[in-house]
Design a protein around this motif. Structure first.
Motif, PDB file in Angstrom:
ATOM      1  N   ASN A 124       0.796  -1.228   0.000  1.00  0.00           N
ATOM      2  CA  ASN A 124       0.000   0.000   0.000  1.00  0.00           C
ATOM      3  C   ASN A 124       0.830   1.281   0.000  1.00  0.00           C
ATOM      4  OD1 ASN A 124      -1.971  -1.915   0.217  1.00  0.00           O
ATOM      5  ND2 ASN A 124      -2.776  -1.216   2.183  1.00  0.00           N
ATOM      6  N   VAL A 125       2.026   1.225   0.553  1.00  0.00           N
ATOM      7  CA  VAL A 125       2.839   2.438   0.661  1.00  0.00           C
ATOM      8  C   VAL A 125       4.133   2.319  -0.153  1.00  0.00           C
ATOM      9  CG1 VAL A 125       3.922   4.095   2.232  1.00  0.00           C
ATOM     10  CG2 VAL A 125       1.907   2.800   2.976  1.00  0.00           C
ATOM     11  N   ILE A 126       5.000   1.395   0.228  1.00  0.00           N
ATOM     12  CA  ILE A 126       6.298   1.285  -0.440  1.00  0.00           C
ATOM     13  C   ILE A 126       6.119   0.874  -1.895  1.00  0.00           C
ATOM     14  CG2 ILE A 126       8.529   0.115  -0.414  1.00  0.00           C
ATOM     15  CD1 ILE A 126       8.110  -0.238   2.645  1.00  0.00           C
ATOM     16  N   GLY A 127       5.218  -0.068  -2.144  1.00  0.00           N
ATOM     17  CA  GLY A 127       4.973  -0.490  -3.517  1.00  0.00           C
ATOM     18  C   GLY A 127       4.485   0.649  -4.382  1.00  0.00           C
ATOM     19  N   SER A 128       3.526   1.412  -3.873  1.00  0.00           N
ATOM     20  CA  SER A 128       3.002   2.558  -4.626  1.00  0.00           C
ATOM     21  C   SER A 128       4.095   3.590  -4.869  1.00  0.00           C
ATOM     22  CB  SER A 128       1.834   3.193  -3.866  1.00  0.00           C
ATOM     23  OG  SER A 128       0.757   2.277  -3.753  1.00  0.00           O
ATOM     24  N   ALA A 129       4.921   3.840  -3.857  1.00  0.00           N
ATOM     25  CA  ALA A 129       6.018   4.800  -4.015  1.00  0.00           C
ATOM     26  C   ALA A 129       7.002   4.325  -5.078  1.00  0.00           C
ATOM     27  CB  ALA A 129       6.727   5.006  -2.681  1.00  0.00           C
ATOM     28  N   ASN A 130       7.281   3.028  -5.106  1.00  0.00           N
ATOM     29  CA  ASN A 130       8.237   2.507  -6.075  1.00  0.00           C
ATOM     30  C   ASN A 130       7.695   2.542  -7.502  1.00  0.00           C
ATOM     31  OD1 ASN A 130      10.537   2.028  -4.550  1.00  0.00           O
ATOM     32  ND2 ASN A 130       9.844  -0.007  -3.893  1.00  0.00           N
ATOM     33  N   VAL A 131       6.389   2.380  -7.676  1.00  0.00           N
ATOM     34  CA  VAL A 131       5.819   2.517  -9.012  1.00  0.00           C
ATOM     35  C   VAL A 131       6.074   3.930  -9.532  1.00  0.00           C
ATOM     36  CG1 VAL A 131       3.727   2.454 -10.420  1.00  0.00           C
ATOM     37  CG2 VAL A 131       4.063   0.734  -8.634  1.00  0.00           C
ATOM     38  N   VAL A 132       5.839   4.916  -8.669  1.00  0.00           N
ATOM     39  CA  VAL A 132       6.110   6.307  -9.067  1.00  0.00           C
ATOM     40  C   VAL A 132       7.600   6.503  -9.307  1.00  0.00           C
ATOM     41  CG1 VAL A 132       5.958   8.722  -8.379  1.00  0.00           C
ATOM     42  CG2 VAL A 132       4.096   7.152  -7.820  1.00  0.00           C
ATOM     43  N   ARG A 133       8.406   5.977  -8.437  1.00  0.00           N
ATOM     44  CA  ARG A 133       9.872   6.124  -8.552  1.00  0.00           C
ATOM     45  C   ARG A 133      10.383   5.630  -9.901  1.00  0.00           C
ATOM     46  NH1 ARG A 133      13.798   1.971  -5.432  1.00  0.00           N
ATOM     47  NH2 ARG A 133      15.775   2.493  -6.469  1.00  0.00           N
ATOM     48  N   PHE A 134       9.984   4.429 -10.297  1.00  0.00           N
ATOM     49  CA  PHE A 134      10.492   3.868 -11.542  1.00  0.00           C
ATOM     50  C   PHE A 134       9.832   4.501 -12.771  1.00  0.00           C
ATOM     51  CE2 PHE A 134      11.812   0.404  -8.669  1.00  0.00           C
ATOM     52  CZ  PHE A 134      13.147   0.288  -9.061  1.00  0.00           C
ATOM     53  N   ALA A 135       8.594   4.959 -12.613  1.00  0.00           N
ATOM     54  CA  ALA A 135       7.905   5.601 -13.738  1.00  0.00           C
ATOM     55  C   ALA A 135       8.304   7.056 -13.909  1.00  0.00           C
ATOM     56  CB  ALA A 135       6.389   5.512 -13.543  1.00  0.00           C
ATOM     57  N   ARG A 174       0.370  13.754  -0.772  1.00  0.00           N
ATOM     58  CA  ARG A 174       0.654  15.174  -0.552  1.00  0.00           C
ATOM     59  C   ARG A 174       2.133  15.485  -0.747  1.00  0.00           C
ATOM     60  NH1 ARG A 174      -2.957  15.035   4.943  1.00  0.00           N
ATOM     61  NH2 ARG A 174      -4.970  15.629   4.041  1.00  0.00           N
ATOM     62  N   SER A 175       2.991  14.619  -0.224  1.00  0.00           N
ATOM     63  CA  SER A 175       4.434  14.846  -0.332  1.00  0.00           C
ATOM     64  C   SER A 175       4.899  14.785  -1.781  1.00  0.00           C
ATOM     65  CB  SER A 175       5.190  13.811   0.510  1.00  0.00           C
ATOM     66  OG  SER A 175       4.858  13.935   1.880  1.00  0.00           O
ATOM     67  N   LEU A 176       4.390  13.800  -2.528  1.00  0.00           N
ATOM     68  CA  LEU A 176       4.748  13.692  -3.939  1.00  0.00           C
ATOM     69  C   LEU A 176       4.227  14.887  -4.731  1.00  0.00           C
ATOM     70  CD1 LEU A 176       4.088   9.897  -4.656  1.00  0.00           C
ATOM     71  CD2 LEU A 176       6.312  11.029  -4.476  1.00  0.00           C
ATOM     72  N   ALA A 177       3.028  15.345  -4.394  1.00  0.00           N
ATOM     73  CA  ALA A 177       2.471  16.510  -5.087  1.00  0.00           C
ATOM     74  C   ALA A 177       3.386  17.715  -4.936  1.00  0.00           C
ATOM     75  CB  ALA A 177       1.076  16.833  -4.557  1.00  0.00           C
ATOM     76  N   MET A 178       3.923  17.891  -3.752  1.00  0.00           N
ATOM     77  CA  MET A 178       4.836  19.011  -3.517  1.00  0.00           C
ATOM     78  C   MET A 178       6.129  18.837  -4.303  1.00  0.00           C
ATOM     79  SD  MET A 178       6.464  20.345   0.082  1.00  0.00           S
ATOM     80  CE  MET A 178       4.971  21.200   0.609  1.00  0.00           C
ATOM     81  N   ASP A 179       6.731  17.659  -4.211  1.00  0.00           N
ATOM     82  CA  ASP A 179       8.044  17.446  -4.805  1.00  0.00           C
ATOM     83  C   ASP A 179       8.020  17.381  -6.334  1.00  0.00           C
ATOM     84  OD1 ASP A 179       9.087  17.395  -2.273  1.00  0.00           O
ATOM     85  OD2 ASP A 179       9.423  15.227  -2.211  1.00  0.00           O
ATOM     86  N   LEU A 180       6.921  16.898  -6.900  1.00  0.00           N
ATOM     87  CA  LEU A 180       6.884  16.684  -8.345  1.00  0.00           C
ATOM     88  C   LEU A 180       6.227  17.822  -9.116  1.00  0.00           C
ATOM     89  CD1 LEU A 180       6.031  12.859  -8.514  1.00  0.00           C
ATOM     90  CD2 LEU A 180       8.258  13.997  -8.343  1.00  0.00           C
ATOM     91  N   ALA A 181       5.720  18.813  -8.412  1.00  0.00           N
ATOM     92  CA  ALA A 181       5.056  19.933  -9.089  1.00  0.00           C
ATOM     93  C   ALA A 181       6.011  20.649 -10.044  1.00  0.00           C
ATOM     94  CB  ALA A 181       4.507  20.911  -8.064  1.00  0.00           C
ATOM     95  N   ALA A 182       7.270  20.752  -9.669  1.00  0.00           N
ATOM     96  CA  ALA A 182       8.241  21.442 -10.520  1.00  0.00           C
ATOM     97  C   ALA A 182       8.426  20.737 -11.859  1.00  0.00           C
ATOM     98  CB  ALA A 182       9.584  21.551  -9.796  1.00  0.00           C
ATOM     99  N   GLY A 200       5.901  19.389 -13.409  1.00  0.00           N
ATOM    100  CA  GLY A 200       4.600  19.413 -14.068  1.00  0.00           C
ATOM    101  C   GLY A 200       3.777  18.168 -13.861  1.00  0.00           C
ATOM    102  N   ILE A 201       4.083  17.435 -12.805  1.00  0.00           N
ATOM    103  CA  ILE A 201       3.371  16.181 -12.523  1.00  0.00           C
ATOM    104  C   ILE A 201       2.399  16.403 -11.373  1.00  0.00           C
ATOM    105  CG2 ILE A 201       3.614  13.766 -11.829  1.00  0.00           C
ATOM    106  CD1 ILE A 201       6.531  13.967 -12.947  1.00  0.00           C
ATOM    107  N   ARG A 202       1.136  16.140 -11.619  1.00  0.00           N
ATOM    108  CA  ARG A 202       0.111  16.270 -10.582  1.00  0.00           C
ATOM    109  C   ARG A 202      -0.044  14.933  -9.845  1.00  0.00           C
ATOM    110  NH1 ARG A 202      -4.577  16.367 -11.978  1.00  0.00           N
ATOM    111  NH2 ARG A 202      -4.374  15.580 -14.102  1.00  0.00           N
ATOM    112  N   VAL A 203      -0.285  15.001  -8.532  1.00  0.00           N
ATOM    113  CA  VAL A 203      -0.465  13.786  -7.727  1.00  0.00           C
ATOM    114  C   VAL A 203      -1.671  13.981  -6.818  1.00  0.00           C
ATOM    115  CG1 VAL A 203       0.616  12.117  -6.183  1.00  0.00           C
ATOM    116  CG2 VAL A 203       2.051  13.498  -7.716  1.00  0.00           C
ATOM    117  N   ASN A 204      -2.657  13.117  -6.970  1.00  0.00           N
ATOM    118  CA  ASN A 204      -3.880  13.187  -6.179  1.00  0.00           C
ATOM    119  C   ASN A 204      -4.294  11.778  -5.751  1.00  0.00           C
ATOM    120  OD1 ASN A 204      -4.758  16.143  -6.509  1.00  0.00           O
ATOM    121  ND2 ASN A 204      -4.429  15.528  -8.641  1.00  0.00           N
TER     122      ASN A 204
END
Length: 254
Positions: free
Chosen positions: A114-125, A167-175, A177-181
């Motif tokens: 639920n957490v690490i797996g989801s984070a890693n999908v974003v990380r590799f993508a 929320r954390s990804l939304a902040m870090d990836l905004a620069a 142009g990537i939206r996270v919700n």
């Protein structure tokens, strides 16, 4: 309306329930999909449904708690789609219990998916999302992200972490142009509902009546109703929305 026309989408947990509804709806809206799930039988069924409707989808058996599986899923998506515009993190582990009953293996499973797996999908993508002109991540959180439930410690904790990850990804990836919700479903009837029912040990009729009556609308939601919320957040219609959570619970948490 073809709101995702030509968008290249990776969906995890797309073999049944909400994930299947998301895949079917996204495909109808023009997306090209790569689906990752541990359930290859259900994955084949989802692909067959999309194919019957004239959509395009590929499947790779994936355990997102395994980092190598996630890396290979993203590489597969790059080969199939030529890039990635949208990540839909729907895969979930349903682990319930009181803190004194939850084992280390339980914690590893629920947080690993639920957490690490989801984070890693974003990380590799992420390298592919950065190249997109419409990069978006939609996480499937839950009303359990912010409402406690009896004997739900591991699941509640993991979904709370997923909301904060959003929320954390939304902040870090905004620069970039990537939206996270994220979407926060309430009582939605899926195969996971049956797991919840079995865990409670309640009378079946009482359980389903109680769950339905918690919402203003006095019923369970459907996977399709959650899929439409995910579609909105993934689409350009939500181009000025990031770091948000969209609750789909019939008013239960109001």
């Amino acid at each position: 309306m073809m709101r995702l026309k030509s968008k290249r989408v990776v969906v995890t947990g797309g073999s049944s329930g909400i994930g299947r509804a998301v895949c079917e709806l996204f495909a109808r809206e023009g997306a090209e999909l790569v689906i990752g799930d541990i359930d290859d039988v259900g994955g084949a069924q989802t692909m067959a449904s999309i194919d019957r409707d004239g959509g395009k989808a590929s499947f790779r058996k994936t355990d997102i708690s395994n980092e190598d599986d996630v890396r290979l899923l993203v590489e597969f998506a790059e080969g199939e789609l030529g890039g990635i515009d949208i990540v839909m993190n729907n895969a979930a582990a349903f682990v319930f219990g009181k803190v004194e009953d939850v084992t280390r293996a339980d914690w590893d499973k629920v947080m690993g998916v639920n957490v690490i797996g989801s984070a890693n999908v974003v990380r590799f993508a992420l390298p592919h999302l950065k190249k997109s002109n419409a990069g978006a991540v939609v996480n499937m959180a839950s009303v359990s992200s912010f409402v406690a439930a009896p004997a739900f410690v591991p699941y509640n904790a993991s979904k709370g972490a997923l909301l904060q990850l959003t929320r954390s990804l939304a902040m870090d990836l905004a620069a970039d142009g990537i939206r996270v919700n994220c979407v926060c479903p309430g009582a939605i009837y899926t195969p996971a509902t049956e797991k919840h029912f079995e865990f409670t040990g309640q009378d079946r009729g009482e359980f389903f009546e109680q769950e339905a009556n918690e919402s203003f609308l006095k019923r369970f939601g459907t996977p399709e109703e959650v899929a439409f919320a995910a579609l909105f957040l993934a689409s350009d219609e939500a181009s000025f929305i990031t770091g948000a959570h969209l609750v789909v619970d019939g008013g239960a948490t109001v």
